[in-house]
Design a protein around this motif. Structure first.
Motif, PDB file in Angstrom:
ATOM      1  N   GLN A 208       0.826  -1.200   0.000  1.00 36.06           N
ATOM      2  CA  GLN A 208       0.000   0.000   0.000  1.00 36.06           C
ATOM      3  C   GLN A 208       0.862   1.253   0.000  1.00 36.06           C
ATOM      4  O   GLN A 208       0.560   2.242  -0.677  1.00 36.06           O
ATOM      5  CB  GLN A 208      -0.924  -0.016   1.227  1.00 36.06           C
ATOM      6  N   GLN A 209       1.972   1.183   0.795  1.00 35.58           N
ATOM      7  CA  GLN A 209       2.889   2.316   0.826  1.00 35.58           C
ATOM      8  C   GLN A 209       3.555   2.515  -0.527  1.00 35.58           C
ATOM      9  O   GLN A 209       3.731   3.653  -0.989  1.00 35.58           O
ATOM     10  CB  GLN A 209       3.951   2.086   1.912  1.00 35.58           C
ATOM     11  N   MET A 210       3.933   1.396  -1.173  1.00 38.48           N
ATOM     12  CA  MET A 210       4.531   1.474  -2.508  1.00 38.48           C
ATOM     13  C   MET A 210       3.531   2.050  -3.512  1.00 38.48           C
ATOM     14  O   MET A 210       3.885   2.869  -4.368  1.00 38.48           O
ATOM     15  CB  MET A 210       4.988   0.084  -2.949  1.00 38.48           C
ATOM     16  N   ILE A 211       2.269   1.599  -3.381  1.00 40.40           N
ATOM     17  CA  ILE A 211       1.229   2.131  -4.272  1.00 40.40           C
ATOM     18  C   ILE A 211       1.073   3.629  -4.056  1.00 40.40           C
ATOM     19  O   ILE A 211       0.967   4.402  -5.015  1.00 40.40           O
ATOM     20  CB  ILE A 211      -0.105   1.401  -4.019  1.00 40.40           C
ATOM     21  N   LEU A 212       1.067   4.025  -2.761  1.00 41.50           N
ATOM     22  CA  LEU A 212       0.917   5.449  -2.439  1.00 41.50           C
ATOM     23  C   LEU A 212       2.054   6.266  -3.033  1.00 41.50           C
ATOM     24  O   LEU A 212       1.833   7.324  -3.637  1.00 41.50           O
ATOM     25  CB  LEU A 212       0.859   5.623  -0.923  1.00 41.50           C
ATOM     26  N   LYS A 213       3.285   5.754  -2.862  1.00 40.45           N
ATOM     27  CA  LYS A 213       4.442   6.467  -3.403  1.00 40.45           C
ATOM     28  C   LYS A 213       4.347   6.589  -4.919  1.00 40.45           C
ATOM     29  O   LYS A 213       4.656   7.631  -5.494  1.00 40.45           O
ATOM     30  CB  LYS A 213       5.732   5.745  -3.015  1.00 40.45           C
ATOM     31  N   ARG A 214       3.908   5.496  -5.554  1.00 31.54           N
ATOM     32  CA  ARG A 214       3.816   5.524  -7.012  1.00 31.54           C
ATOM     33  C   ARG A 214       2.669   6.413  -7.485  1.00 31.54           C
ATOM     34  O   ARG A 214       2.768   7.026  -8.541  1.00 31.54           O
ATOM     35  CB  ARG A 214       3.677   4.099  -7.547  1.00 31.54           C
ATOM     36  N   ARG A 215       1.604   6.447  -6.712  1.00 32.40           N
ATOM     37  CA  ARG A 215       0.521   7.363  -7.069  1.00 32.40           C
ATOM     38  C   ARG A 215       0.972   8.811  -6.939  1.00 32.40           C
ATOM     39  O   ARG A 215       0.641   9.654  -7.773  1.00 32.40           O
ATOM     40  CB  ARG A 215      -0.695   7.103  -6.182  1.00 32.40           C
TER      41      ARG A 215
END
Length: 535
Positions: A208-215
């Protein structure tokens, strides 16, 4: 009894208070039946104790007893209705591709609602009923329907996989613990399940953190594209304005040039027209005189001829045309003067344009600090700048900070130095004598006083070097680098002019601001000594 109950209407099994099938029905002395909870709550709310149906009043609250007969009949009626509803709804729940079918159904396989890990079978709503009602089957472990239940059984012992061997990281049965996994670290499957769930939660949080960073990065890139588009649109508008102004200037200069030529030509034509008119008038007068002379010469009247001779023999008044001529106007220098005037106009436009460009690149200004580890001798320090005395025999210096991406800009006051070299460089060649050129990692512009008369003093270092023609000597030089676009540009700050750019460069290493204030011999410098004034 069940068959008989099916003949009764549903209304006979409904409580008149809650309008639902009786639950724990009780009978009042008047014969009317209600759910135990419904009639109790009704009397608790109302002051008078009476039957809701016939309104019979009781002086004391009757003692209520569950009517077992009606309770059993109502339960059977409820079960019958549920089964009919289940059968009716099951007709529309045939297993679709990708869904788990019931293992008991014959003919059309209905969609399974649960799978039993003990029976190793999957059941639809109808065939699942025994596992919900029979005491022995209620203890079976039910899970959401899955295929390949055989994969949950130990292939060696034909027992349910209910343990986990941490040593071998595999699921095992109870018999495996006394054979192949006797001395291994074994835990119940539920314990490992909870551990794995915790790990999955951590993994999910990381993902989720990786998704957030990528978003966020996605939004950043989208914003960058939007800003880039706005910058491009603004640059196009400004560029069109500049070129429109330049075009208008050229057109005005061309119109003025043509007007000047035509005015000169018109003046020549007017002069020529005046001469032509005078000549035509003299010719007409001479032709008239010639006619009179011819007529007189034919006369036989002696007296008339002698008397008229004096007046006709006198030459008419005419202009001396020997020195008169019409010369084509001189147009020499007209084009040159027009171009010079145009150049002055363009220079003003160019200065405005460069001033705007300087304002843009100065947004990327960085504070350049010298690297004390490679300056020799060590430069003196001040509160506003780092410097090396001109008398020190230093050759060149790099900044402490390097850049591997983006854009950066810095300025150097070069007016105090008679010779200098300025630009950016890689650090890899700073410990040996090299030739300044992009191939060796140096993108620099040089001013060599001893080459002033022969080469114009300024050149961009390279193989070969490029001689630069500057109108005036720069006092302060700005350097702008766009790492991704491969551009290094040099600006004359005082005159607001771009005087050279390295383009099409391919940067792969860290770039450092580079400066040399010293008198160097030839194009080679010893790059292990250092710097100047950077601020």
């Amino acid at each position: 009894m069940a068959a008989a109950s099916c003949l009764l209407s549903e209304d006979q099994f409904l409580c008149s208070i809650c309008l639902e099938v009786f639950t724990d029905p009780v009978a009042l002395p008047c014969g009317h039946n209600f759910c135990n909870k419904c009639i109790t709550d009704h009397w608790d709310i109302n002051v008078r104790c009476q039957c809701p149906m016939c309104k019979r009043l009781y002086t004391t609250r009757p003692e209520l007893q569950v009517n077992t007969f009606i309770s059993e009949v109502a339960a059977q009626f409820r079960q019958s209705v549920q089964q009919e509803a289940s059968c009716s709804s099951s007709e529309h729940q045939a297993a679709k591709p990708g869904e788990v079918p019931c293992d008991v159904c014959t003919g059309t396989k209905l969609k399974a609602l649960k799978s039993c890990l003990v029976c190793l079978a999957s059941y639809c709503e109808t065939h699942l009923e025994p596992h919900l009602t029979i005491a022995g089957l209620k203890r079976h472990q039910l899970i959401d329907p899955v295929e390949d239940l055989e994969g949950r059984v130990c292939t060696k012992h034909d027992k349910l996989l209910e343990l986990f061997c941490k040593s071998d990281q595999m699921c095992i049965c109870m018999l495996c613990t006394v054979s192949d996994h006797k001395t291994h670290d074994v835990v119940p499957l539920t314990e490992e399940y909870e551990g794995k769930k915790d790990e999955l939660k951590e993994t999910e949080a990381e993902i989720q953190q990786m998704i957030l960073k990528r978003r966020l990065k996605l939004q950043e890139i989208k914003r960058s594209v939007e800003l880039s588009k706005k910058d491009a649109d603004r640059e196009i508008v400004e560029g069109v304005q500049v070129f429109t102004a330049l075009k208008a200037s050229v057109e005005r200069s061309q119109a003025e040039f043509i007007k000047t030529i035509k005015e000169k030509q018109r003046a020549t034509e007017i002069q020529a027209e005046g001469f032509i008119k005078e000549l035509e008038e003299e010719i007409s007068e001479l032709m008239r005189r010639r006619t009179e002379v011819e007529q007189l010469s034919l006369s036989e009247d002696h007296l008339h001829l002698i008397q008229s001779f004096s007046s006709l023999n006198t030459a008419p008044t005419t202009k001396d045309w020997t020195q008169v001529s019409v010369h084509s106007p001189l147009y020499d220098g007209t084009v040159v003067r027009a171009v010079i005037q145009l150049e002055e106009t363009l220079s003003k436009q160019m200065k405005k344009m460069f001033e705007a460009e300087l304002r843009r690149v100065r947004k990327y200004a960085v504070n350049v600090m010298l690297d004390p580890d490679i300056v020799h001798p060590r430069p003196t320090q001040s509160s506003t700048k780092q410097q090396v005395n001109e008398g020190d025999k230093c050759r060149c210096v790099l900044s402490k900070q390097g850049f591997t991406s983006g854009r950066f800009y810095f300025e150097v006051q070069v007016s105090r130095w008679s010779s200098w070299t300025l630009g950016v460089a890689r650090k890899s060649n700073m410990k040996r004598e090299v030739t300044l050129s992009p191939s060796n990692g140096f993108w620099t512009v040089c001013m060599k006083w001893r080459f002033f008369k022969r080469l114009g003093g300024y050149f961009a270092s390279g193989n070969p070097s490029v001689c630069l023609s500057l109108k005036s000597q720069p006092e302060r030089v700005g350097v702008f680098v766009d790492y991704e676009d491969g551009v290094v540009s040099f600006y004359d700050i005082n005159n607001a002019a771009l005087f050279y750019s390295f383009t099409g460069c391919s940067f792969t290493d860290k770039l450092y601001p580079f400066f040399s204030p010293c008198h160097n011999d030839g194009d080679k410098i010893h790059t292990n000594i250092n710097l100047c004034v950077l601020q």
